[in-house]
Motif scaffolding. Structure first.
Motif, PDB file in Angstrom:
ATOM      1  N   THR A 231       0.822  -1.210   0.000  1.00 24.29           N
ATOM      2  CA  THR A 231       0.000   0.000   0.000  1.00 24.29           C
ATOM      3  C   THR A 231       0.854   1.257   0.000  1.00 24.29           C
ATOM      4  O   THR A 231       0.508   2.258  -0.654  1.00 24.29           O
ATOM      5  N   LEU A 232       1.979   1.208   0.697  1.00 25.19           N
ATOM      6  CA  LEU A 232       2.853   2.386   0.789  1.00 25.19           C
ATOM      7  C   LEU A 232       3.809   2.513  -0.401  1.00 25.19           C
ATOM      8  O   LEU A 232       4.382   3.596  -0.608  1.00 25.19           O
ATOM      9  N   GLN A 233       3.974   1.454  -1.201  1.00 26.20           N
ATOM     10  CA  GLN A 233       4.954   1.480  -2.283  1.00 26.20           C
ATOM     11  C   GLN A 233       4.714   2.612  -3.295  1.00 26.20           C
ATOM     12  O   GLN A 233       5.673   3.263  -3.725  1.00 26.20           O
ATOM     13  N   PRO A 234       3.460   2.891  -3.711  1.00 26.57           N
ATOM     14  CA  PRO A 234       3.258   4.019  -4.646  1.00 26.57           C
ATOM     15  C   PRO A 234       3.748   5.352  -4.086  1.00 26.57           C
ATOM     16  O   PRO A 234       4.249   6.195  -4.849  1.00 26.57           O
ATOM     17  N   ASP A 237       7.551   5.364  -4.397  1.00 24.49           N
ATOM     18  CA  ASP A 237       7.935   5.645  -5.791  1.00 24.49           C
ATOM     19  C   ASP A 237       7.732   7.116  -6.118  1.00 24.49           C
ATOM     20  O   ASP A 237       8.557   7.727  -6.817  1.00 24.49           O
ATOM     21  N   TRP A 238       6.639   7.676  -5.622  1.00 25.31           N
ATOM     22  CA  TRP A 238       6.365   9.100  -5.862  1.00 25.31           C
ATOM     23  C   TRP A 238       7.440   9.972  -5.226  1.00 25.31           C
ATOM     24  O   TRP A 238       7.963  10.906  -5.857  1.00 25.31           O
ATOM     25  N   TYR A 239       7.810   9.655  -4.007  1.00 29.39           N
ATOM     26  CA  TYR A 239       8.834  10.449  -3.311  1.00 29.39           C
ATOM     27  C   TYR A 239      10.186  10.311  -3.994  1.00 29.39           C
ATOM     28  O   TYR A 239      10.918  11.304  -4.139  1.00 29.39           O
ATOM     29  N   ALA A 240      10.511   9.095  -4.436  1.00 28.64           N
ATOM     30  CA  ALA A 240      11.786   8.891  -5.126  1.00 28.64           C
ATOM     31  C   ALA A 240      11.828   9.696  -6.427  1.00 28.64           C
ATOM     32  O   ALA A 240      12.856  10.284  -6.783  1.00 28.64           O
ATOM     33  N   LEU A 263       2.614  17.266  -6.400  1.00 26.55           N
ATOM     34  CA  LEU A 263       1.514  17.089  -5.443  1.00 26.55           C
ATOM     35  C   LEU A 263       0.234  16.684  -6.176  1.00 26.55           C
ATOM     36  O   LEU A 263      -0.546  15.859  -5.691  1.00 26.55           O
ATOM     37  N   GLY A 264       0.033  17.273  -7.362  1.00 29.04           N
ATOM     38  CA  GLY A 264      -1.100  16.841  -8.185  1.00 29.04           C
ATOM     39  C   GLY A 264      -0.946  15.401  -8.625  1.00 29.04           C
ATOM     40  O   GLY A 264      -1.916  14.623  -8.626  1.00 29.04           O
ATOM     41  N   TRP A 265       0.294  15.011  -8.984  1.00 33.67           N
ATOM     42  CA  TRP A 265       0.562  13.626  -9.380  1.00 33.67           C
ATOM     43  C   TRP A 265       0.318  12.668  -8.215  1.00 33.67           C
ATOM     44  O   TRP A 265      -0.125  11.531  -8.397  1.00 33.67           O
ATOM     45  N   LEU A 266       0.588  13.137  -7.004  1.00 39.50           N
ATOM     46  CA  LEU A 266       0.325  12.332  -5.812  1.00 39.50           C
ATOM     47  C   LEU A 266      -1.158  11.988  -5.695  1.00 39.50           C
ATOM     48  O   LEU A 266      -1.529  10.853  -5.377  1.00 39.50           O
ATOM     49  N   LEU A 267      -1.999  12.971  -5.982  1.00 37.44           N
ATOM     50  CA  LEU A 267      -3.442  12.770  -5.829  1.00 37.44           C
ATOM     51  C   LEU A 267      -4.045  11.946  -6.965  1.00 37.44           C
ATOM     52  O   LEU A 267      -4.916  11.103  -6.727  1.00 37.44           O
TER      53      LEU A 267
END
Length: 315
Positions: A231-234, A237-240, A263-267
Motif C-alpha cells: 500500500t505504501l509502495q506508490p 515511488d512518488w517520493y523517489a 503534489l497533483g501527481w500524488l493525488l
C-alpha cells in the motif's frame, strides 16, 4: 470434415496496424510488457491486468474527485454559509461517489481476478493463455499468429486518447467449432502510440528465433511484500521521483513549479495506486495448469517447512 472457423468481429481490427514478421521491422526489440523470461518461455502481461487494476484504482480516483469538489464548493459558498446540513450533504456526496466506484469495481469482476498472463514457448512454438476468471486453456500456433498493433479509443470528459496494445490473433482448433482468439498484451501506448506494441512484437520474434541472449532484460519481478508495504509502495515511488527531480541540475530553482505538479501527481496517480494495492492484495491472477507451469519453467518451488519444538521457522 473440419468445421468452419468461427471468426472474430471485423471491427476488432479497425484502426489497428498490421505488423510484419520481418525482424527489426522499424522498431528495435524491447521487453515492454514482458513479465519474466527464461531460455524457453516468455511470460507477458495481458490487457485485462490494466482494466482490472484500473477498476480498483477508480475507487481512489472517485474519492479524490469528490473531496476536491467538496472543497471547491466550499470555496465558492464561503465558510459563513456552511451549516451542518450542507456539511452532511457534502459528505453524503463523497460516499455516493465512492459507492458508484465500488459498484463499478464489483461489476467488472476485478474482485475475483487481477487478470492473467500469456506464455509463448520456443520449443513447442505455441502460445498458452487462459482468459481471466475462466479455466479453459487456449493454445495457439505461433507460426500462424497474426500480429496487430491494436487501437482502443478512449473518450472522456477530459478529452480523447487511445491505447495500442499488441493483439496476437490465432485459431484454437481444440474448440468446437475452431475459434479465432485475440490475445491482447503488452504496454498500452497511451503516450507513444503503437511504438510499444511494435517493440514488444520485435522482441518476441527475436526471442522465438534466438532465445533471450542479447535481448534487453525485463524488470525483475518484485518480491511479494506485506499488504501495508504494498500500500505504501506508490508513495515511496512518488517520493523517489520527486527527489530525483529536485536533485537534478537547476532542480531546486524549478521547485516552485515542480512541487505543485508532483503534489497533483500524488493525488491523481499515487493515491489511486495505493488504494488499488490495498484492495487487490489477496485477489489472485488466473493460474495456468501445473503441467504448463512445468513446461514453461515457471513452476513455483515450495519452501521446506522447518519446525523446532512445534514452532514454524522460515528458512
Amino acid at each position: 470434415m473440419m468445421s468452419e472457423i468461427k471468426r472474430l468481429p471485423r471491427n476488432l481490427r479497425v484502426g489497428g496496424t498490421q505488423l510484419s514478421r520481418v525482424i527489426h521491422a522499424g522498431v528495435p526489440p524491447f521487453p515492454d510488457g514482458i513479465r519474466q523470461v527464461n531460455d524457453q518461455c516468455a511470460e507477458i502481461f495481458c490487457y485485462a491486468n490494466f482494466t482490472q487494476s484500473g477498476a480498483a484504482g477508480f475507487i481512489g480516483s472517485m474519492f479524490v474527485v469528490a473531496v476536491a469538489g467538496m472543497f471547491f464548493a466550499l470555496g465558492i459558498m464561503g465558510s459563513e454559509h456552511m451549516t451542518y446540513r450542507v456539511a452532511g450533504d457534502m459528505l453524503f456526496s463523497v460516499l455516493i461517489a465512492v459507492a458508484i466506484a465500488l459498484l463499478f469495481y464489483f461489476g467488472s469482476g476485478a474482485h475475483r481476478s487481477r487478470g492473467g498472463f500469456i506464455r509463448i514457448h520456443r520449443g513447442t512454438r505455441k502460445l498458452y493463455f487462459i482468459y481471466p476468471r475462466q479455466k479453459r486453456l487456449h493454445i495457439l500456433d505461433w507460426d500462424q499468429l497474426e500480429a496487430l498493433a491494436g487501437y482502443i479509443p478512449i473518450v472522456s470528459a477530459s478529452g480523447y486518447a487511445s491505447r495500442h496494445p499488441l493483439y496476437l490473433i490465432g485459431v484454437d482448433y481444440s474448440m468446437d467449432p475452431p475459434t479465432e482468439i485475440c490475445v491482447a498484451c503488452g504496454n498500452l501506448g497511451l503516450f507513444d502510440g503503437d511504438r510499444s506494441a511494435k517493440a514488444l512484437w520485435s522482441y518476441l520474434q527475436v526471442f522465438m528465433e534466438r532465445g533471450p541472449e542479447g535481448l534487453p532484460e525485463p524488470p525483475v519481478v518484485p518480491p511479494r511484500q506485506s499488504r501495508w508495504q504494498e500500500t505504501l509502495q506508490p508513495y515511496r515511488d512518488w517520493y523517489a521521483g520527486l527527489r530525483g527531480r529536485l536533485t537534478r541540475r537547476y532542480g531546486l530553482l524549478k521547485a516552485p513549479i515542480t512541487i505543485p505538479l508532483w503534489l497533483g501527481w500524488l493525488l491523481i496517480n499515487a493515491f489511486p495506486d495505493s488504494v488499488e494495492a490495498f484492495i487487490q492484495y489477496n485477489v489472485p491472477y488466473t493460474q495456468f495448469p501445473k503441467e504448463i507451469d512445468r513446461l514453461c519453467g515457471f513452476e513455483k518451488k515450495r519452501k521446506p517447512v522447518i519446525r523446532v519444538n512445534g514452532k514454524r521457522i522460515d528458512p
